[in-house]
Design a protein around this motif. Structure first.
Motif, PDB file in Angstrom:
ATOM      1  N   ARG A  12       0.853  -1.190   0.000  1.00 45.64           N
ATOM      2  CA  ARG A  12       0.000   0.000   0.000  1.00 45.64           C
ATOM      3  C   ARG A  12       0.886   1.236   0.000  1.00 45.64           C
ATOM      4  N   PRO A  67      -4.724   4.627   2.570  1.00 45.25           N
ATOM      5  CA  PRO A  67      -3.633   4.040   1.779  1.00 45.25           C
ATOM      6  C   PRO A  67      -4.201   3.365   0.531  1.00 45.25           C
ATOM      7  N   LYS A  68      -3.480   3.488  -0.559  1.00 41.38           N
ATOM      8  CA  LYS A  68      -3.954   2.926  -1.830  1.00 41.38           C
ATOM      9  C   LYS A  68      -3.117   1.702  -2.189  1.00 41.38           C
ATOM     10  N   ALA A  69      -3.778   0.653  -2.655  1.00 44.35           N
ATOM     11  CA  ALA A  69      -3.095  -0.594  -2.998  1.00 44.35           C
ATOM     12  C   ALA A  69      -2.267  -0.440  -4.267  1.00 44.35           C
ATOM     13  N   VAL A  87       1.767   2.616  -7.582  1.00 45.92           N
ATOM     14  CA  VAL A  87       0.555   3.272  -7.119  1.00 45.92           C
ATOM     15  C   VAL A  87       0.632   4.735  -7.539  1.00 45.92           C
ATOM     16  N   GLY A 100       2.106  -3.148   4.567  1.00 44.68           N
ATOM     17  CA  GLY A 100       0.734  -3.436   4.954  1.00 44.68           C
ATOM     18  C   GLY A 100       0.565  -4.217   6.235  1.00 44.68           C
TER      19      GLY A 100
END
Length: 208
Positions: free
Chosen positions: A84, A115-117, A123, A149
Motif C-alpha cells: 500500500r 492508503p492505496k493498494a 501506485v 501493509g
C-alpha cells in the motif's frame, strides 16, 4: 514495590500499543512531510521505519503552464515493499492544488484519504495545479510512502521528488530582451556617424 511493578507493566503495554499503532496513526494521510522542508519527510515522521527497500517516487505533469492555466499531475510510487502507498504533495508560490480521487487537501497540501493498494508494482495519486495569474517558476514537492501493509512501523520505506513548473515567462523581468534591444540600438549610432562622415567628405571634395 507491588504497586510499582504493575505500573511498569501498564506503561510497557501502553508503549507497545503506541509503537505498534504508529503506522495506523496517519493512515488517513499527513501533511507537512512533502520534503518542502528538507527536515520533514515521511522518513522523519516517526510513524514508519526506513528499513524497507526505498521506492522510486516521481512527479509527472507539464513543466510549463500559462498564467491561470490548470495542469494535471500525478505522484507515482514504484517499488519498495509495494503493498500500500500514501503521499504528501506541496508547492511553493501562489499556485492552487486540487486533490484527485482518493486524496484530500489539508492546509494547502495534498495527502491520501486512505492508503492505496499497489497495482503491478506501482501506485498513483492524481491531482491538479492551477497556475498563478502572473509569471513565476514553481516547485512541486512530493513524498511517497511504500508500505508492507502489516499495520506496524517496520519494513516500510519512502522517498521524495521535486518538479519545476515554469508559468508564463517564469517571473523574469524581460531584462535579457531589453539588453539585446539596447545593444542593437547602440550599434546603430556608430553606423549613422560613419555615414555622416562619408557624406561630409564627399561634400568637401565637391567644394574643392
Amino acid at each position: 514495590m507491588r504497586s510499582f511493578l504493575p505500573s511498569l507493566g501498564v506503561a510497557g503495554a501502553l508503549t507497545a500499543c503506541l509503537v505498534s499503532g504508529s503506522a495506523l496513526a496517519y493512515a488517513t494521510g499527513q501533511t507537512g512531510h512533502s520534503g518542502k522542508d528538507s527536515s520533514l519527510t515521511c522518513a522523519s515522521s516517526m510513524c514508519h521505519s526506513t528499513t524497507g527497500t526505498k521506492p522510486t517516487v516521481t512527479l509527472e505533469g507539464p513543466a510549463s503552464l500559462e498564467p491561470g492555466q490548470t495542469g494535471t499531475y500525478a505522484l507515482v510510487i514504484t517499488g519498495g515493499p509495494g503493498v500500500r502507498g500514501g503521499f504528501n504533495v506541496a508547492t511553493d508560490g501562489s499556485a492552487t492544488l486540487t486533490a484527485g480521487s482518493g486524496s484530500k487537501k489539508v492546509s494547502g497540501e495534498l495527502t491520501h484519504t486512505q492508503p492505496k493498494a499497489f497495482t503491478s508494482g506501482t501506485v498513483r495519486f492524481d491531482f491538479t495545479l492551477v497556475a498563478p495569474s502572473t509569471g513565476a517558476t514553481l516547485t512541486l514537492f512530493g513524498a511517497g510512502n511504500s508500505t508492507n501493509g502489516n499495520n506496524e512501523d517496520t519494513g516500510d520505506a519512502s522517498n521524495t521528488a521535486t518538479l519545476k513548473v515554469k508559468v508564463g515567462d517564469g517571473g523574469g523581468d524581460g531584462g535579457g530582451e531589453d539588453d539585446g534591444g539596447g545593444c542593437a540600438a547602440a550599434g546603430g549610432v556608430p553606423l549613422l556617424g560613419a555615414a555622416l562622415l562619408l557624406l561630409g567628405a564627399r561634400l568637401r571634395r565637391r567644394d574643392a
